[in-house]
Scaffold this motif. Structure first.
Motif, PDB file in Angstrom:
ATOM      1  N   ALA A  10       0.838  -1.201   0.000  1.00  0.00           N
ATOM      2  CA  ALA A  10       0.000   0.000   0.000  1.00  0.00           C
ATOM      3  C   ALA A  10       0.870   1.246   0.000  1.00  0.00           C
ATOM      4  O   ALA A  10       0.602   2.209  -0.728  1.00  0.00           O
ATOM      5  CB  ALA A  10      -0.920  -0.012   1.215  1.00  0.00           C
ATOM      6  N   ILE A  13       2.348   1.781  -3.435  1.00  0.00           N
ATOM      7  CA  ILE A  13       1.346   2.303  -4.373  1.00  0.00           C
ATOM      8  C   ILE A  13       1.147   3.795  -4.154  1.00  0.00           C
ATOM      9  O   ILE A  13       1.115   4.591  -5.095  1.00  0.00           O
ATOM     10  CB  ILE A  13       0.007   1.549  -4.205  1.00  0.00           C
ATOM     11  N   PHE A  14       1.051   4.185  -2.869  1.00  0.00           N
ATOM     12  CA  PHE A  14       0.810   5.586  -2.538  1.00  0.00           C
ATOM     13  C   PHE A  14       1.964   6.469  -3.010  1.00  0.00           C
ATOM     14  O   PHE A  14       1.754   7.493  -3.677  1.00  0.00           O
ATOM     15  CB  PHE A  14       0.608   5.717  -1.021  1.00  0.00           C
ATOM     16  N   GLY A  17       2.032   6.773  -6.668  1.00  0.00           N
ATOM     17  CA  GLY A  17       0.984   7.707  -7.112  1.00  0.00           C
ATOM     18  C   GLY A  17       1.436   9.140  -6.997  1.00  0.00           C
ATOM     19  O   GLY A  17       1.276   9.935  -7.923  1.00  0.00           O
ATOM     20  N   ILE A  18       2.067   9.489  -5.844  1.00  0.00           N
ATOM     21  CA  ILE A  18       2.542  10.860  -5.653  1.00  0.00           C
ATOM     22  C   ILE A  18       3.614  11.188  -6.685  1.00  0.00           C
ATOM     23  O   ILE A  18       3.603  12.254  -7.299  1.00  0.00           O
ATOM     24  CB  ILE A  18       3.092  11.043  -4.216  1.00  0.00           C
ATOM     25  N   GLY A  20       3.937   9.892  -9.596  1.00  0.00           N
ATOM     26  CA  GLY A  20       3.257  10.062 -10.887  1.00  0.00           C
ATOM     27  C   GLY A  20       2.621  11.429 -11.008  1.00  0.00           C
ATOM     28  O   GLY A  20       2.668  12.054 -12.071  1.00  0.00           O
ATOM     29  N   CYS A  21       2.021  11.909  -9.907  1.00  0.00           N
ATOM     30  CA  CYS A  21       1.409  13.240  -9.905  1.00  0.00           C
ATOM     31  C   CYS A  21       2.444  14.309 -10.216  1.00  0.00           C
ATOM     32  O   CYS A  21       2.226  15.193 -11.048  1.00  0.00           O
ATOM     33  CB  CYS A  21       0.794  13.548  -8.542  1.00  0.00           C
ATOM     34  N   ALA A  24       3.414  14.157 -13.761  1.00  0.00           N
ATOM     35  CA  ALA A  24       2.382  14.686 -14.662  1.00  0.00           C
ATOM     36  C   ALA A  24       2.341  16.203 -14.590  1.00  0.00           C
ATOM     37  O   ALA A  24       2.149  16.880 -15.603  1.00  0.00           O
ATOM     38  CB  ALA A  24       1.025  14.094 -14.302  1.00  0.00           C
ATOM     39  N   LEU A  25       2.514  16.740 -13.373  1.00  0.00           N
ATOM     40  CA  LEU A  25       2.416  18.189 -13.214  1.00  0.00           C
ATOM     41  C   LEU A  25       3.621  18.903 -13.811  1.00  0.00           C
ATOM     42  O   LEU A  25       3.522  20.056 -14.209  1.00  0.00           O
ATOM     43  CB  LEU A  25       2.285  18.551 -11.731  1.00  0.00           C
ATOM     44  N   GLY A  94       0.251  18.574 -17.253  1.00  0.00           N
ATOM     45  CA  GLY A  94       0.047  17.254 -17.838  1.00  0.00           C
ATOM     46  C   GLY A  94      -1.335  16.688 -17.583  1.00  0.00           C
ATOM     47  O   GLY A  94      -1.662  15.614 -18.087  1.00  0.00           O
ATOM     48  N   ILE A  95      -2.147  17.405 -16.773  1.00  0.00           N
ATOM     49  CA  ILE A  95      -3.500  16.910 -16.511  1.00  0.00           C
ATOM     50  C   ILE A  95      -4.398  17.319 -17.671  1.00  0.00           C
ATOM     51  O   ILE A  95      -4.629  18.500 -17.876  1.00  0.00           O
ATOM     52  CB  ILE A  95      -4.080  17.501 -15.208  1.00  0.00           C
TER      53      ILE A  95
END
Lengths: 118, 169
Positions: A10, A13-14, A17-18, A20-21, A24-25, A94-95
């Motif tokens: 977990a 994954i978290f 995710g951060i 990846g954010c 992307a940004l 990137g969003i």
């Protein structure tokens, strides 16, 4: 023991995710914006050079009005109920801007698409 | 199926729908579709640890169908259906490993699986541009999943104390 492994998964994954954010940004802006609908690219526009204009997109009778102004792009009007795409404002990172009911995606194109546009 | 059990399941579905409708009225500060608290899932998680697998599936299936009607957004049905199938399947599996004192952990996995299902449908329907949302959905899913999981854990604990759900265990 098994619980510990799951905690670890977990956590991974978290953190992923951060990461990846952030990725992307911080994706580089190219100025070339790709508008696609229903999985197909409809238009590619260099918004830094394009003149101010409105583009109307239609899908199964429903409409989105895309506005390009001062080198920025946004959805200015949609006739759906939730107005998610309008509330997303201008395209900045990137969003991508999406309209789920009308299957519309507005995003910055990757660099390799410059060749296609030119 | 006994009438008592059927009433309980119907009650759970009703509670979940009420929570869903109330949550619809809360303005969403994040303009990304798919990001929300998902408070109705507290009921799902509670059911997950107190009822049999097929009963959980019934509650969730009826809930997402009626929620799509109440929310007036039938396109959302496909997304929530794909998400729920993955989520319920994953959590039913994890239930064997994760005991009821770590419900929130299994809820986090459920939320991430739910978001994965949604993104998969979105990629299939809209195109791969939407994959840029995935990391944001994962982060929000972890946080919202942990929150709803804690709520469900609290409910389970209180119910155990009062022995209300004794005959269901």
């Amino acid at each position: 023991m098994k619980i510990k492994v799951l905690y670890l998964i977990a956590g991974i994954i978290f953190v992923a995710g951060i990461a990846g954010c952030i990725l992307a940004l911080s994706a580089p802006k190219t100025g070339v914006v790709r508008i696609s609908q229903n999985g197909m690219v409809v238009r590619e526009i260099d918004i830094s050079k394009a003149e101010d204009q409105f583009i109307e997109m239609e899908f199964e009778g429903r409409k989105n009005l895309i506005e390009i102004k001062n080198g920025e792009i946004r959805v200015s009007h949609a006739d759906c109920s939730d107005k998610v795409c309008v509330n997303m404002g201008r395209l900045r990172s990137g969003i991508p801007i999406v309209c789920l009911p009308n299957r519309l995606v507005i995003e910055f194109a990757e660099n390799d698409f410059d060749a296609v546009v030119n | 199926m006994k009438a008592k059990k059927m009433t309980e399941l119907a009650l759970l579905t009703g509670i979940a729908l009420v929570i869903f409708v109330v949550e619809l009225q809360i303005p969403n500060p994040f303009p990304i579709p798919g990001i929300k608290l998902g408070l109705a899932n507290i009921v799902t998680i509670y059911a997950m640890y107190h009822y049999r697998a097929c009963e959980v599936m019934m509650v969730v299936g009826v809930r997402i169908f009626l929620a799509a009607i109440f929310g007036g957004n039938m396109t959302a049905l496909l997304y929530s259906f794909a998400g729920s199938v993955l989520c319920v399947a994953g959590m039913l599996f994890l239930k064997r490993i994760i005991d009821s004192s770590h419900i929130w952990l299994s809820s986090v996995f459920g939320a991430v699986l739910h978001n994965s299902g949604q993104i998969a449908v979105a990629v299939f329907m809209i195109g791969k541009g939407i994959i840029g949302y995935f990391p944001f959905l994962i982060v929000s899913g972890c946080l919202a999943g942990a929150f709803t999981g804690f709520c469900a854990q609290l409910i389970t604990k209180r119910f155990l104390k009062k022995d209300i759900s004794k005959d269901k265990m």
